[in-house]
Design a protein around this motif. Sequence first.
Motif, PDB file in Angstrom:
ATOM      1  N   LEU A 126       0.770  -1.259   0.021  1.00  0.00           N
ATOM      2  CA  LEU A 126       0.031  -0.015   0.022  1.00  0.00           C
ATOM      3  C   LEU A 126       0.928   1.184   0.008  1.00  0.00           C
ATOM      4  N   ASP A 127       0.647   2.251  -1.083  1.00  0.00           N
ATOM      5  CA  ASP A 127       1.222   3.324  -0.829  1.00  0.00           C
ATOM      6  C   ASP A 127       0.486   4.318   0.014  1.00  0.00           C
ATOM      7  N   ASN A 128       0.998   5.539   0.190  1.00  0.00           N
ATOM      8  CA  ASN A 128       0.323   6.283   1.167  1.00  0.00           C
ATOM      9  C   ASN A 128      -1.155   6.769   0.988  1.00  0.00           C
ATOM     10  N   LEU A 129      -1.505   6.721  -0.279  1.00  0.00           N
ATOM     11  CA  LEU A 129      -2.722   6.969  -0.661  1.00  0.00           C
ATOM     12  C   LEU A 129      -3.827   5.914  -0.160  1.00  0.00           C
ATOM     13  N   TRP A 130      -3.324   4.804  -0.645  1.00  0.00           N
ATOM     14  CA  TRP A 130      -4.204   3.595  -0.315  1.00  0.00           C
ATOM     15  C   TRP A 130      -4.101   3.145   1.002  1.00  0.00           C
ATOM     16  N   SER A 131      -3.056   3.304   1.828  1.00  0.00           N
ATOM     17  CA  SER A 131      -2.891   3.189   3.279  1.00  0.00           C
ATOM     18  C   SER A 131      -4.052   4.033   4.020  1.00  0.00           C
ATOM     19  N   PHE A 132      -4.043   5.209   3.590  1.00  0.00           N
ATOM     20  CA  PHE A 132      -5.045   6.251   4.181  1.00  0.00           C
ATOM     21  C   PHE A 132      -6.426   5.597   3.856  1.00  0.00           C
ATOM     22  N   VAL A 133      -6.535   5.327   2.619  1.00  0.00           N
ATOM     23  CA  VAL A 133      -8.304   4.971   2.376  1.00  0.00           C
ATOM     24  C   VAL A 133      -8.514   3.565   3.383  1.00  0.00           C
ATOM     25  N   PHE A 134      -7.426   2.639   3.364  1.00  0.00           N
ATOM     26  CA  PHE A 134      -7.574   1.489   4.035  1.00  0.00           C
ATOM     27  C   PHE A 134      -7.925   1.844   5.565  1.00  0.00           C
ATOM     28  N   ALA A 135      -7.115   2.649   6.067  1.00  0.00           N
ATOM     29  CA  ALA A 135      -7.251   2.974   7.534  1.00  0.00           C
ATOM     30  C   ALA A 135      -8.596   3.755   7.691  1.00  0.00           C
ATOM     31  N   LEU A 136      -9.085   4.707   6.961  1.00  0.00           N
ATOM     32  CA  LEU A 136     -10.221   5.360   7.072  1.00  0.00           C
ATOM     33  C   LEU A 136     -11.377   4.373   7.081  1.00  0.00           C
ATOM     34  N   ALA A 137     -11.321   3.341   5.986  1.00  0.00           N
ATOM     35  CA  ALA A 137     -12.431   2.474   5.811  1.00  0.00           C
ATOM     36  C   ALA A 137     -12.677   1.595   6.888  1.00  0.00           C
ATOM     37  N   ILE A 138     -11.370   1.129   7.621  1.00  0.00           N
ATOM     38  CA  ILE A 138     -11.536   0.531   8.841  1.00  0.00           C
ATOM     39  C   ILE A 138     -12.232   1.177  10.047  1.00  0.00           C
ATOM     40  N   TYR A 139     -11.952   2.399  10.181  1.00  0.00           N
ATOM     41  CA  TYR A 139     -12.343   3.426  11.151  1.00  0.00           C
ATOM     42  C   TYR A 139     -13.717   3.435  10.978  1.00  0.00           C
ATOM     43  N   SER A 140     -14.171   3.824   9.594  1.00  0.00           N
ATOM     44  CA  SER A 140     -15.658   4.014   9.401  1.00  0.00           C
ATOM     45  C   SER A 140     -16.536   2.879   9.596  1.00  0.00           C
ATOM     46  N   GLY A 141     -15.953   1.574   9.245  1.00  0.00           N
ATOM     47  CA  GLY A 141     -16.465   0.363   9.276  1.00  0.00           C
ATOM     48  C   GLY A 141     -17.016  -0.216  10.669  1.00  0.00           C
ATOM     49  N   ALA A 142     -16.108   0.603  11.704  1.00  0.00           N
ATOM     50  CA  ALA A 142     -16.737   0.481  13.095  1.00  0.00           C
ATOM     51  C   ALA A 142     -17.990   1.032  13.515  1.00  0.00           C
ATOM     52  N   TYR A 143     -17.837   2.366  12.846  1.00  0.00           N
ATOM     53  CA  TYR A 143     -19.233   3.167  13.193  1.00  0.00           C
ATOM     54  C   TYR A 143     -20.365   2.669  12.409  1.00  0.00           C
ATOM     55  N   LEU A 144     -19.903   2.375  11.221  1.00  0.00           N
ATOM     56  CA  LEU A 144     -21.082   1.825   9.938  1.00  0.00           C
ATOM     57  C   LEU A 144     -21.801   0.439  10.701  1.00  0.00           C
ATOM     58  N   THR A 145     -20.954  -0.430  11.418  1.00  0.00           N
ATOM     59  CA  THR A 145     -21.290  -1.488  11.983  1.00  0.00           C
ATOM     60  C   THR A 145     -22.552  -1.268  12.887  1.00  0.00           C
ATOM     61  N   GLU A 146     -22.387  -0.287  13.803  1.00  0.00           N
ATOM     62  CA  GLU A 146     -23.493   0.085  14.774  1.00  0.00           C
ATOM     63  C   GLU A 146     -24.724   0.721  14.065  1.00  0.00           C
ATOM     64  N   ILE A 147     -24.346   1.520  13.016  1.00  0.00           N
ATOM     65  CA  ILE A 147     -25.646   2.126  12.210  1.00  0.00           C
ATOM     66  C   ILE A 147     -26.369   1.157  11.620  1.00  0.00           C
ATOM     67  N   PHE A 148     -25.686   0.006  10.644  1.00  0.00           N
ATOM     68  CA  PHE A 148     -26.445  -0.946  10.334  1.00  0.00           C
ATOM     69  C   PHE A 148     -27.327  -1.893  11.206  1.00  0.00           C
ATOM     70  N   ARG A 149     -26.560  -2.243  12.292  1.00  0.00           N
ATOM     71  CA  ARG A 149     -27.124  -3.238  13.015  1.00  0.00           C
ATOM     72  C   ARG A 149     -28.299  -2.557  13.568  1.00  0.00           C
ATOM     73  N   ALA A 150     -28.342  -1.226  14.198  1.00  0.00           N
ATOM     74  CA  ALA A 150     -29.496  -0.666  14.285  1.00  0.00           C
ATOM     75  C   ALA A 150     -30.593  -0.490  13.247  1.00  0.00           C
ATOM     76  N   GLY A 151     -30.205  -0.247  11.949  1.00  0.00           N
ATOM     77  CA  GLY A 151     -30.997  -0.435  10.872  1.00  0.00           C
ATOM     78  C   GLY A 151     -31.658  -1.695  10.560  1.00  0.00           C
ATOM     79  N   ILE A 152     -31.003  -2.757  10.908  1.00  0.00           N
ATOM     80  CA  ILE A 152     -31.327  -4.147  10.672  1.00  0.00           C
ATOM     81  C   ILE A 152     -32.461  -4.542  11.647  1.00  0.00           C
ATOM     82  N   GLU A 153     -32.137  -4.078  12.950  1.00  0.00           N
ATOM     83  CA  GLU A 153     -33.227  -4.235  13.762  1.00  0.00           C
ATOM     84  C   GLU A 153     -34.409  -3.486  13.727  1.00  0.00           C
TER      85      GLU A 153
END
Lengths: 257, 213, 220
Positions: free
Chosen positions: C87-114
Amino acid sequence: MTGKVVVIQGLVKRFGAQEILCGVDLEVPKGEVVVIVGPSGSGKTTLLRCINFLEEYQGGRIHVDGQLVGYRESGGRLVRLPDSVIAGMRADVGMVFQSFNLFPHMTALGNVMLGLTRVRKLPPHEAEERATSWLERVGLEDKLQAYPAQLSGGQQQRVAIARAVAMEPKVMLFDEATSALDPELVGEVLGVMENLAHSGMTMLVVTHEMRFARGVGHRIVFMDKGVIVEQGAPRQIFEQPQSERLTAFLGHFTKTM
Amino acid sequence: MDVVIASGPLILRGLLVTLEVSVAVLLLGTLIGVMGGLSLLYGAWPLRLIARVYVDTMRGIPQLVLIFAIFYGFPALGLQVSAIVAGILALSVFCGAHVSEVIRGGVDSIPRGQMDAAQGIGLNFAQRLRYVMFPQALGRILPAWVNTAVEVVKASSLVSLVSVVDLMMAIQQIVGRTREALLFYAVAALLYFAINYTISAIGVRLEKRYAYT
Amino acid sequence: MYQFNWRPVFDNFDLLLKGLSLGIGIAVLALAIGSLLGLVAAFGRASGPRPIRLLVAGYVEGARNIPLLLLIYFVYFGLPLIGISVLDNLWSFVFALAIYSGAYLTEIFRAGIEAVSKGHIEAGKAIGLNRWQRIRFVTIPLMFRIVLPSLGNTFISLFKDTSLASAIAVPELTYGAIRINVNTWRVIEVYLVVGLLYLVTCYAIAGGLRLLERRFAMIR
């Protein structure tokens, strides 16, 4: 068992410690319209929901068109069937819910087509033809592209009926189909149900609409506290009730009859 | 393992700076936020407008940009600020906007009837706020404020980008020296996690005490 | 008195605009990847076996309690040191941001599914849809309409978080500001303009979001 679309033997359903259905026996031959009445809590809705396995049951047997519902027999015990098999069986049982439960993100046409394309595996244009024709039969030919939010309660329920019956099920289950409707909209839905009955569909109808029960039903089944108390032809049930409980129950309805 | 112990003092110093910055930002930010929240709720319309513009502006810019703007901008205007002060200032302004909204939201969620009833028994404005409004609003403000606190601790790491030696910068320096990236990033993660999890846990206890509804 | 000189900023305006579009692109990518992560994790947490549920809980709590900057450094500096240097710097950042946002989105989606009404799922059962079909045709479409506002807010947050990419020299908007300053030192003008660009973009996104909500979101 031949010729009978639905055969229920000794059905027992428990919810936790409470027994909702305490040994129900019922046979429904092809083309018969069975109307199930009774006070709330009598188990009539639960009975319906067991037939298409929206509810599990713990004792007894339910057979739809000769097939055991929800389980397979293994040494006298009931073993739950996998979800895909149960889904296949549900395709042959149509259900209409009290709260319509139309898919809000699809048009009326889309609602009816979903089961046809994904479950019956019809090619899209054939599914569309069939869906359109059923929506016409329930009187909604000008609402094909409408979303549920744009339809009245009566219209939504008619779409729901079309959705269920387009699947060409062996039996149709109606779970208090008009109880959530404004009074002036009840008639249009009952009319559709009556047409369906006259066309020979096997139907189990849970309802409080006694005029419909008397006019359209071939057999009335009275349930109370999880058992069938009395059943028979409409005239017999309404004019010569044999049991005390049925007499008391009918007493609530004399004014509307 | 001994490399961790050897770096211990550096990590501890960084941790202390992180905590200092976080506490300072939280205090200052809450102060600003209370004023902002009250302005949004009860201020005359010019005050409300200023508060609204303030909150909505902070919503649209990244915290890092604000930190850089103050750190590089103030000297250009003749105001000498150290990196840590610039960081605390910027993050406090941000936190203040957050807290303003938290307070406004908490109070707005109290049904109108409560204030009507309070007026009905003859309480004056200050008494209505003190005895009826805020005790109930507190129950809704507290959990959101605790979330803000967690966000502040995380945002404090941004001061490392203007060369303040907080926990993040300390870890970066150690990693640069020892090349034990995984180990020390894990240590940093553990420390941040411990702080924030503790804050959240305290928040849950507080919430239980003050939840009336 | 500070002498305003706007020339350096506007001479380099194209640099800023390129950085801005890169920032939006990064945010879109991170949201997409994070949503995939979040969907899988949300379903895992809602109906998976116990080890999966614990794993998801660990991921969510872990990623939400540490600074994004730490995650970025870990991916960019840390992974190469254990051999993962694709991963170069751009893709490292995208990857890191995706992992970070994934955690928040997990909770959002979980509430949505319920929040998807049981009745709709039963209607799906009643017409014979199997489990995957119910998830695909009923649960997920309805869930997305329910969580649309939260999804939009997450996207705006992600866009603001792209400013952190400047820490690892990714040429987005904030980095553009730093570069202009290094050459010209018109700090006030630069940060005013950059701040305004972020502000306008965030509000444009929010406006677009409101239009989308009117079309798709469901009032429960």
